[in-house]
Design a protein around this motif. Sequence first.
Motif, mmCIF file in Angstrom:
data_model
loop_
_atom_site.group_PDB
_atom_site.id
_atom_site.type_symbol
_atom_site.label_atom_id
_atom_site.label_comp_id
_atom_site.label_asym_id
_atom_site.label_seq_id
_atom_site.Cartn_x
_atom_site.Cartn_y
_atom_site.Cartn_z
ATOM 1 N N ALA A 1 -8.556 1.844 -11.401
ATOM 2 C CA ALA A 1 -8.966 1.835 -12.795
ATOM 3 C C ALA A 1 -8.879 0.431 -13.393
ATOM 4 C CB ALA A 1 -8.115 2.803 -13.599
ATOM 5 N N LEU A 2 -7.896 -0.346 -12.986
ATOM 6 C CA LEU A 2 -7.726 -1.686 -13.550
ATOM 7 C C LEU A 2 -8.859 -2.626 -13.163
ATOM 8 C CD1 LEU A 2 -3.888 -2.243 -13.134
ATOM 9 C CD2 LEU A 2 -5.147 -1.913 -15.258
ATOM 10 N N SER A 3 -9.519 -2.375 -12.057
ATOM 11 C CA SER A 3 -10.611 -3.251 -11.642
ATOM 12 C C SER A 3 -11.845 -3.083 -12.524
ATOM 13 C CB SER A 3 -10.969 -3.011 -10.178
ATOM 14 O OG SER A 3 -11.418 -1.690 -10.002
ATOM 15 N N GLU A 4 -11.862 -2.058 -13.361
ATOM 16 C CA GLU A 4 -13.018 -1.785 -14.220
ATOM 17 C C GLU A 4 -12.812 -2.198 -15.677
ATOM 18 O OE1 GLU A 4 -14.193 2.271 -13.680
ATOM 19 O OE2 GLU A 4 -14.079 2.107 -11.507
ATOM 20 N N ILE A 5 -11.694 -2.826 -15.993
ATOM 21 C CA ILE A 5 -11.443 -3.207 -17.388
ATOM 22 C C ILE A 5 -11.271 -4.709 -17.524
ATOM 23 C CG2 ILE A 5 -10.341 -0.998 -17.923
ATOM 24 C CD1 ILE A 5 -7.652 -2.543 -17.910
ATOM 25 N N ARG A 6 -11.427 -5.208 -18.743
ATOM 26 C CA ARG A 6 -11.153 -6.599 -19.103
ATOM 27 C C ARG A 6 -10.254 -6.580 -20.327
ATOM 28 N NH1 ARG A 6 -11.396 -10.326 -15.758
ATOM 29 N NH2 ARG A 6 -11.297 -11.793 -17.462
ATOM 30 N N VAL A 7 -9.324 -7.491 -20.380
ATOM 31 C CA VAL A 7 -8.470 -7.649 -21.552
ATOM 32 C C VAL A 7 -8.466 -9.108 -21.952
ATOM 33 C CG1 VAL A 7 -7.011 -5.662 -21.028
ATOM 34 C CG2 VAL A 7 -6.365 -7.917 -20.176
ATOM 35 N N ARG A 8 -8.258 -9.324 -23.222
ATOM 36 C CA ARG A 8 -8.242 -10.700 -23.718
ATOM 37 C C ARG A 8 -6.970 -11.425 -23.291
ATOM 38 N NH1 ARG A 8 -8.086 -12.615 -29.860
ATOM 39 N NH2 ARG A 8 -8.433 -14.827 -29.499
ATOM 40 N N ARG A 9 -5.813 -10.770 -23.496
ATOM 41 C CA ARG A 9 -4.539 -11.392 -23.152
ATOM 42 C C ARG A 9 -3.650 -10.415 -22.397
ATOM 43 N NH1 ARG A 9 -4.607 -13.173 -28.723
ATOM 44 N NH2 ARG A 9 -5.166 -15.371 -28.727
ATOM 45 N N LEU A 10 -2.927 -10.966 -21.438
ATOM 46 C CA LEU A 10 -1.904 -10.227 -20.718
ATOM 47 C C LEU A 10 -0.593 -10.962 -20.921
ATOM 48 C CD1 LEU A 10 -0.892 -8.122 -18.619
ATOM 49 C CD2 LEU A 10 -1.470 -9.817 -16.863
ATOM 50 N N VAL A 11 0.432 -10.255 -21.352
ATOM 51 C CA VAL A 11 1.762 -10.829 -21.519
ATOM 52 C C VAL A 11 2.686 -10.112 -20.541
ATOM 53 C CG1 VAL A 11 3.676 -11.262 -23.106
ATOM 54 C CG2 VAL A 11 1.315 -11.296 -23.958
ATOM 55 N N ILE A 12 3.291 -10.887 -19.639
ATOM 56 C CA ILE A 12 4.175 -10.300 -18.630
ATOM 57 C C ILE A 12 5.464 -11.105 -18.526
ATOM 58 C CG2 ILE A 12 2.316 -9.291 -17.253
ATOM 59 C CD1 ILE A 12 2.641 -11.646 -15.285
#
Length: 96
Positions: A1-12
Amino acid sequence: ALSEIRVRRLVISVGGIPEKGLFNSNALLVATEQKMIEAADEVIVVSDSSKFGHSALAHLCPLDVVDRMVVDSVIAAEGRKTLKDSGSDLTIVDES
């Protein structure tokens, strides 16, 4: 599922930050976090200075993948240089 989405920012957060890159203590999460990094336009890592120079169980990614590192003001000069050399922006947060 993650391969099909885009996000502006990731905070880890991470378990260790040696010169080789980012490491995590939970090997089961690394594959998921790698997909999250691929889905992000900007990768931000929030960490305390004690993680610098130390490794953890599983390699997550090289430092040049990180766009911005947020860390406390105790970060040593060596950690600052490592981040500068990687091209990551550094934001230092005062602990008070």
